[in-house]
Design a protein around this motif. Structure first.
Motif, PDB file in Angstrom:
ATOM      1  N   LYS A 147     -47.008   8.273 -35.406  1.00 54.72           N
ATOM      2  CA  LYS A 147     -46.486   9.361 -34.578  1.00 54.72           C
ATOM      3  C   LYS A 147     -46.803  10.650 -35.337  1.00 54.72           C
ATOM      4  CE  LYS A 147     -41.949   8.892 -33.006  1.00 54.72           C
ATOM      5  NZ  LYS A 147     -40.563   9.436 -32.968  1.00 54.72           N
ATOM      6  N   HIS A 202     -40.946  19.344 -31.319  1.00 52.25           N
ATOM      7  CA  HIS A 202     -40.587  18.196 -30.470  1.00 52.25           C
ATOM      8  C   HIS A 202     -41.346  18.084 -29.161  1.00 52.25           C
ATOM      9  CE1 HIS A 202     -37.394  17.885 -33.439  1.00 52.25           C
ATOM     10  NE2 HIS A 202     -37.442  16.602 -33.131  1.00 52.25           N
ATOM     11  N   CYS A 254     -36.515  15.715 -40.320  1.00 54.90           N
ATOM     12  CA  CYS A 254     -36.184  15.172 -39.000  1.00 54.90           C
ATOM     13  C   CYS A 254     -34.939  14.320 -39.170  1.00 54.90           C
ATOM     14  CB  CYS A 254     -37.348  14.318 -38.496  1.00 54.90           C
ATOM     15  SG  CYS A 254     -36.902  13.384 -37.041  1.00 54.90           S
ATOM     16  N   ASP A 307     -39.442  11.359 -37.068  1.00 57.39           N
ATOM     17  CA  ASP A 307     -40.565  12.170 -36.577  1.00 57.39           C
ATOM     18  C   ASP A 307     -41.343  12.811 -37.725  1.00 57.39           C
ATOM     19  OD1 ASP A 307     -40.009  11.601 -33.983  1.00 57.39           O
ATOM     20  OD2 ASP A 307     -39.185  13.559 -33.466  1.00 57.39           O
ATOM     21  N   LYS A 352     -29.875   9.966 -35.299  1.00 54.34           N
ATOM     22  CA  LYS A 352     -31.029  10.241 -34.435  1.00 54.34           C
ATOM     23  C   LYS A 352     -30.855   9.686 -33.025  1.00 54.34           C
ATOM     24  CE  LYS A 352     -33.908  12.231 -35.466  1.00 54.34           C
ATOM     25  NZ  LYS A 352     -33.862  13.714 -35.485  1.00 54.34           N
ATOM     26  N   PRO A 353     -31.117  10.536 -32.023  1.00 54.88           N
ATOM     27  CA  PRO A 353     -31.211  10.008 -30.655  1.00 54.88           C
ATOM     28  C   PRO A 353     -32.570   9.330 -30.513  1.00 54.88           C
ATOM     29  CG  PRO A 353     -31.749  12.347 -30.669  1.00 54.88           C
ATOM     30  CD  PRO A 353     -31.425  11.964 -32.100  1.00 54.88           C
ATOM     31  N   ARG A 354     -32.655   8.280 -29.755  1.00 56.94           N
ATOM     32  CA  ARG A 354     -33.934   7.582 -29.616  1.00 56.94           C
ATOM     33  C   ARG A 354     -34.334   7.457 -28.150  1.00 56.94           C
ATOM     34  NH1 ARG A 354     -35.954   5.588 -34.443  1.00 56.94           N
ATOM     35  NH2 ARG A 354     -37.840   5.970 -33.221  1.00 56.94           N
ATOM     36  N   SER A 355     -35.660   7.400 -27.906  1.00 57.99           N
ATOM     37  CA  SER A 355     -36.154   7.248 -26.538  1.00 57.99           C
ATOM     38  C   SER A 355     -35.842   5.854 -26.008  1.00 57.99           C
ATOM     39  CB  SER A 355     -37.667   7.422 -26.469  1.00 57.99           C
ATOM     40  OG  SER A 355     -38.070   8.530 -27.185  1.00 57.99           O
TER      41      SER A 355
HETATM   42  O1  E4P Z   1     -36.179  13.749 -33.525  1.00 59.72           O
HETATM   43  C1  E4P Z   1     -36.107  13.561 -32.312  1.00 59.72           C
HETATM   44  C2  E4P Z   1     -35.903  12.240 -31.719  1.00 59.72           C
HETATM   45  O2  E4P Z   1     -34.916  11.548 -32.400  1.00 59.72           O
HETATM   46  C3  E4P Z   1     -37.181  11.514 -31.801  1.00 59.72           C
HETATM   47  O3  E4P Z   1     -38.205  12.328 -31.314  1.00 59.72           O
HETATM   48  C4  E4P Z   1     -37.054  10.260 -31.002  1.00 59.72           C
HETATM   49  O4  E4P Z   1     -38.119   9.511 -31.295  1.00 59.72           O
HETATM   50  P1  E4P Z   1     -38.518   8.246 -30.437  1.00 59.72           P
HETATM   51  O5  E4P Z   1     -39.159   8.758 -29.196  1.00 59.72           O
HETATM   52  O6  E4P Z   1     -39.453   7.499 -31.333  1.00 59.72           O
HETATM   53  O7  E4P Z   1     -37.268   7.479 -30.183  1.00 59.72           O
END
Ligand code: E4P
Ligand code: PEP
Length: 444
Positions: A361, A350, A68, A422, A114-117
């Motif tokens: 997670k 995903h 990931c 992830d 990494k993109p994050r939520s």
């Molecule tokens: O790999 C994908 C995204 O970067 C990851 O699912 C984001 O995770 P988060 O929801 O903990 O930020």
């Protein structure tokens, strides 16, 4: 086109970019990166595009997988070898079952961003910026580690170069010999509870190899392997600094990896990531989640693959096991009706993430498998090609996803939960998946 033509993305909204605190330090790093040698060659990117063209036409299968989030401290011979070994083992099983070439692409040598939520993370009442991958900030939960540091982009370049160097050595220097990879699969079948149910498929492969050996067939193709690198083109300053004009054609190539993809969180039609990707000639992937409309998919084709060149564009669908049978058919149907021929592959990871009661997670192996099944069912029903899978995996025996033949339980998750972002399939779960997908393919 020249590198100056690339900068049009800078006037568009760019999601998920780091907030670098020192713009002068960033400028210096980018100038250095722009002077460094390419990590991959334009000709190799063209070759991968041609291979993916075969996938688009239904004549090959794509296996794309790896971490990931790669980490700088994971750049060791052992980690890289284990990951590569797992991917090669999976590829042999899939090649035999599908009876078509398997194009092998790692999420490797560049998957550091990494993109994050959420842009912040809170632990015990302390809130800090989220970890955005080793290319941006540190994983450690301290205020200092979480400050974005552009020097990390140089570390990303160096880590990618070292990884690619070893991957090239492994794949061309004898390590990837087909007979050796098959012997590893035999070990998996013989020695693990998960493997035993695949005995008959492994035996068939064994017989096929023995037959060819008896006939004196020993082609060079058995001794080396074509293997490509890929990562999400997320931090656009880095990708731009690593873009070069190809002296043969005058086209632009992002030489940070053979294939780059645009993530679910950054695929806005009027956004910077699509604008950047439209300018480079690499094979491009785009993640499509369950909210993707057919119109969006068609516009992405228009922007990224106006010539409708098979192999240029790969749609990586990640709907979730519960939604794939409902959401995918219309997308595939409308895109096919438009005359476009993208590669369709399934990312069964995903859309299937959840938080276990232990706070980890995680993902269920059964959901992962079910999404791949749904993906195959949809393509079979429509007469289109289920072109491949895109999986987050590691060659190590981690405990991050639950289930699998050598079952990991929720209570095991804490034992070796090592991902920086992830949850990944471990070695045994990855091989399990390859054998089960192989059986699905034969059903097809
Ligand atoms: O790999 C994908 C995204 O970067 C990851 O699912 C984001 O995770 P988060 O929801 O903990 O930020
Ligand atoms: C961020 C990722 O996935 P997605 O964009 O599909 O969420 C990923 O594959 O690392």
């Amino acid at each position: 086109m020249t590198v100056n033509d690339l900068h049009t993305w800078q006037s568009l909204p760019a999601a998920q970019q780091p907030e670098w605190p020192d713009s002068e330090a960033l400028r210096k790093v980018l100038a250095d990166l722009a002077s460094y040698p390419p990590l991959v060659f334009a000709g190799e990117c063209d070759q991968l595009r041609a291979r993916l063209g075969a996938v688009a036409r239904g004549e090959a299968f794509l296996l794309q997988g790896g971490d990931c989030a790669e980490a700088f401290d994971g750049v060791s011979a052992e980690h890289i070898r284990n990951k590569l070994k797992t991917l090669l083992q999976m590829a042999v099983v899939l090649t035999y079952a599908a009876s078509v070439p398997v194009v092998k692409v790692g999420r490797i040598a560049g998957q550091y961003s990494k993109p994050r939520s959420k842009s912040t993370e809170t632990r015990d009442g302390v809130t800090l910026p989220s970890y955005r991958g080793d290319s941006v900030n540190g994983f450690e939960f301290t205020a200092e580690a979480r400050i974005p540091n552009p020097e990390r982009l140089k570390q990303m370049y160096n880590a990618s170069a070292a990884t690619l160097n070893l991957v090239r050595a492994f794949t061309t220097g004898g390590y990837a010999d087909l007979r050796q990879v098959h012997a590893w699969n035999q070990d998996f079948v013989r020695n693990s509870p998960a493997g035993q149910r695949y005995e008959s498929l492994a035996k068939e492969i064994d017989n096929a190899l023995a037959f060819m050996h008896a006939c004196g067939v020993d082609p060079e193709e058995f001794k080396t392997v074509e293997f490509y690198s890929s990562h999400e083109a997320l931090v656009l300053d880095y990708e731009t600094a690593l873009t070069r004009t190809d002296s043969r054609t005058g086209d632009l190539y992002d030489v940070s990896g053979h294939m780059v993809w645009i993530g679910e969180r950054t695929r806005q039609l009027d956004g910077a990531h699509v604008e950047f990707a439209a300018k480079v000639r690499n094979p491009i992937g785009v993640k499509l989640g369950p909210t993707t409309s057919p119109e969006e998919a068609l516009t992405l084709i228009e922007r990224l693959d106006p010539e409708r060149e098979p192999g240029r564009l790969t749609f990586i669908t990640r709907m979730g096991a519960g939604k794939v049978r409902d959401r995918l058919p219309t997308l595939v149907e409308k895109v096919t009706a438009s005359g476009a021929q993208p590669v369709w592959i399934c990312d069964p990871m995903h859309g299937n993430t959840f938080e276990a009661e232990t706070g980890h997670k995680t993902r269920r192996f059964d959901d992962v498998l079910d999404e791949v099944k749904g993906f195959f069912e949809v393509h079979r029903a429509l007469g289109t090609h289920p072109g491949g899978i895109h999986v987050e995996l590691t060659g190590d025996d981690v405990t991050e996803c639950v289930g699998g033949g050598d079952e990991v339980f929720v209570d095991d998750l804490h034992q070796r939960y090592e991902t920086a972002c992830d949850p990944r399939l471990n070695r045994s779960q990855s091989l399990d998946l390859a054998f089960l997908v192989a059986e699905m393919y034969r059903g097809h």
